[in-house]
Write a protein that holds these residues in place. Sequence first.
Motif, PDB file in Angstrom:
ATOM      1  N   ASP A  23      -2.040   4.937  -3.410  1.00 53.35           N
ATOM      2  CA  ASP A  23      -3.294   4.510  -3.079  1.00 53.35           C
ATOM      3  C   ASP A  23      -3.897   5.249  -2.113  1.00 53.35           C
ATOM      4  O   ASP A  23      -5.263   5.463  -2.090  1.00 53.35           O
ATOM      5  CB  ASP A  23      -3.076   3.096  -2.425  1.00 53.35           C
ATOM      6  N   TRP A  24      -3.240   5.897  -0.917  1.00 58.04           N
ATOM      7  CA  TRP A  24      -4.032   6.868   0.098  1.00 58.04           C
ATOM      8  C   TRP A  24      -3.214   8.281   0.067  1.00 58.04           C
ATOM      9  O   TRP A  24      -1.989   8.161   0.040  1.00 58.04           O
ATOM     10  CB  TRP A  24      -3.927   6.123   1.207  1.00 58.04           C
ATOM     11  N   ARG A  43      -9.740  13.045  -7.946  1.00 61.34           N
ATOM     12  CA  ARG A  43     -10.699  12.019  -8.229  1.00 61.34           C
ATOM     13  C   ARG A  43     -10.461  11.245  -9.318  1.00 61.34           C
ATOM     14  O   ARG A  43     -10.510  10.008  -9.262  1.00 61.34           O
ATOM     15  CB  ARG A  43     -12.258  12.924  -8.430  1.00 61.34           C
ATOM     16  N   ASP A  44      -9.817  11.933 -10.385  1.00 59.84           N
ATOM     17  CA  ASP A  44      -9.291  10.997 -11.589  1.00 59.84           C
ATOM     18  C   ASP A  44      -8.455  10.201 -11.238  1.00 59.84           C
ATOM     19  O   ASP A  44      -8.323   9.013 -11.843  1.00 59.84           O
ATOM     20  CB  ASP A  44      -9.017  12.274 -12.794  1.00 59.84           C
ATOM     21  N   SER A  45      -7.405  10.202 -10.212  1.00 64.10           N
ATOM     22  CA  SER A  45      -6.260   9.519 -10.050  1.00 64.10           C
ATOM     23  C   SER A  45      -6.739   8.246  -9.187  1.00 64.10           C
ATOM     24  O   SER A  45      -6.276   7.314  -9.295  1.00 64.10           O
ATOM     25  CB  SER A  45      -5.307  10.220  -9.196  1.00 64.10           C
ATOM     26  N   GLY A  46      -7.981   8.521  -8.623  1.00 68.23           N
ATOM     27  CA  GLY A  46      -8.322   7.203  -7.682  1.00 68.23           C
ATOM     28  C   GLY A  46      -7.892   7.091  -6.419  1.00 68.23           C
ATOM     29  O   GLY A  46      -8.099   6.278  -5.703  1.00 68.23           O
ATOM     30  N   LEU A  47      -7.064   8.205  -6.001  1.00 61.31           N
ATOM     31  CA  LEU A  47      -6.508   8.396  -4.924  1.00 61.31           C
ATOM     32  C   LEU A  47      -7.682   8.252  -3.424  1.00 61.31           C
ATOM     33  O   LEU A  47      -8.616   9.287  -3.735  1.00 61.31           O
ATOM     34  CB  LEU A  47      -5.720   9.621  -4.574  1.00 61.31           C
ATOM     35  N   GLN A  48      -7.404   7.482  -2.495  1.00 62.94           N
ATOM     36  CA  GLN A  48      -8.138   7.592  -1.527  1.00 62.94           C
ATOM     37  C   GLN A  48      -7.742   8.586  -0.298  1.00 62.94           C
ATOM     38  O   GLN A  48      -6.669   8.386  -0.052  1.00 62.94           O
ATOM     39  CB  GLN A  48      -8.634   5.971  -0.824  1.00 62.94           C
ATOM     40  N   ASP A  69     -10.377  17.720  -9.238  1.00 59.76           N
ATOM     41  CA  ASP A  69     -10.734  16.775 -10.219  1.00 59.76           C
ATOM     42  C   ASP A  69      -9.550  15.775 -10.681  1.00 59.76           C
ATOM     43  O   ASP A  69      -9.647  14.843 -10.797  1.00 59.76           O
ATOM     44  CB  ASP A  69     -11.051  17.627 -11.824  1.00 59.76           C
ATOM     45  N   HIS A 120     -12.441   8.808   2.428  1.00 55.42           N
ATOM     46  CA  HIS A 120     -12.769   7.515   2.557  1.00 55.42           C
ATOM     47  C   HIS A 120     -12.863   7.084   3.942  1.00 55.42           C
ATOM     48  O   HIS A 120     -13.555   6.099   4.506  1.00 55.42           O
ATOM     49  CB  HIS A 120     -11.911   6.715   1.716  1.00 55.42           C
ATOM     50  N   GLU A 155      -0.330   8.790  -7.761  1.00 53.15           N
ATOM     51  CA  GLU A 155      -0.085   7.473  -8.171  1.00 53.15           C
ATOM     52  C   GLU A 155      -0.481   6.631  -6.968  1.00 53.15           C
ATOM     53  O   GLU A 155      -0.670   5.157  -7.173  1.00 53.15           O
ATOM     54  CB  GLU A 155       1.234   6.985  -8.826  1.00 53.15           C
ATOM     55  N   THR A 165       0.745  -1.016   0.120  1.00 55.13           N
ATOM     56  CA  THR A 165      -0.078  -0.030  -0.085  1.00 55.13           C
ATOM     57  C   THR A 165       0.731   1.232  -0.001  1.00 55.13           C
ATOM     58  O   THR A 165       1.613   1.319   0.687  1.00 55.13           O
ATOM     59  CB  THR A 165      -0.895  -0.082   1.156  1.00 55.13           C
TER      60      THR A 165
END
Length: 498
Positions: A428-429, A452-457, A449, A477, A426, A256
């Motif tokens: 995860d969190w 959000r687009d990166s998927g970062l939590q 934006d 999250h 890049e 992670t």
Amino acid sequence: MTRAGRVVLVGAGPGDPGLMTVRALEAIAQADVILYDKLIPATALDGARAGAELLDVGKVGGGEQVPQDETHRLLLTHAQAGRTVVRVKGGDPFVFGRGGEEALLCREHGIPFEVVPGVTAGVAAPAYAGIPVTQRGMAAAVAFVTGHEDPGKPETQLDWPALAAFPGTLVFYMGVRALPRIADQLTEHGRPADEPVAIVERGTLPDQRTVHGTLDTIAELAAAAAIKPPSVTVVGRVAALGEELGWLGVGPLAETSVVVTRPRAKASGLARALRELGARVVEAAVIVPEPLDFTVPDLAGTDLLVLSSPNGAARFFGALRDSGRDARALAGTRVAVIGPGTADAVRAHGVEPDLVPRRAVGESLAELVAGLEVQRALIVRARGGRDVVREALAGADPPAADITVIEPYVTVAEPLDPRARARALEADWATFTSASSARFFCEAVGGADAIRDSGLQLASIGPITTTALRELGLEPHVEATEHTPDGLVAALVAAAGA
């Protein structure tokens, strides 16, 4: 009579501040002038005295360069003017560090010099990746080789047939761009194509990565993983041991990647806790406390001192000491702090806080102090900080007669370089320990934006930080139940195990 100058060539180690030697820290603290490289620990110069002149003479492959001749000129100019010049280098000054050239320069001009060895990346990075560079029955010798030769020279200085025949481990420094050529030359001259290879990126740093392969595959695997400098490459049977002996990245947060956005001075504790649980930490400090001029007033008759942050506490007690006073000036004064972190900072100065709210938020502290009978209060907070405690004291029954607010620092943005920004998006969190870290991180990476687009939590330390994220259009999250760095780590572990 002019004081004789001198030069100290200091190795600052491979990146982990904990690997700096005691002598290195002593030399930095004694310096009049410090000439430092890029690849030194982020906190390496924290111990420099206030009047020291700090000069960046670092070189980064493919980026801006400070010519070595200019570094030589600065060494001579300052040393000949009678100053103590400390030249701080990553790793060891005499291992691919041009320290020998600088020592010869000093000897040529009659300048006394000292060499402070440092832990070199060729040993440290493999060790942090679980790779012993020598091992009984596998490798009785190790050779350290530069992977980056002077492009101005028409011929290579490396004896590739001899390196291919070397009966032990080869460790290449600075060889990321040359990796395909290194692998080709070694196999062309007889090294087995299936020999184990490991490349360690940013060894000993929080976001260290290791890629394992063979001479036949490592260039392709490193390119696919986007490995970048600084990295070292280990060639030999011992490289495979890293897959068995790797000790970083083991724990409930294994595999992670976690962004730490705290100021550099505070990031190390949180980063260390995350690493111990297996996380790959990406340090992306986006805020920095900027000191402000202030004066600690006469504390006689003060009923209540309110400290709202560890940094504020450190600045307050430092100014108290500079004014010739100490903790005795707080005799008879109740001390209230916003949470455990600030409480620990106060205890470090020999004072036990009287009031620590159950929840580390301003509203909880305001509830505690609103029930007190206070005539004179002193509040220490960041400039622009929330006003809930002062309002609670002013609105109490009876209200505090005298409320003084002092602001010893202001939180300002610290920009991210492009590489840090890319690594952060890049991950995860991302962790946020304050509203300002949330706001400045969002700004530094290109807005909500982009996040959000990166998927970062997103992980928030508490309700105030959560509110700041929501105002930016972002939903955390997880939110820590205990509003402390330890509580934030616990929340991440729980989320990872869910």
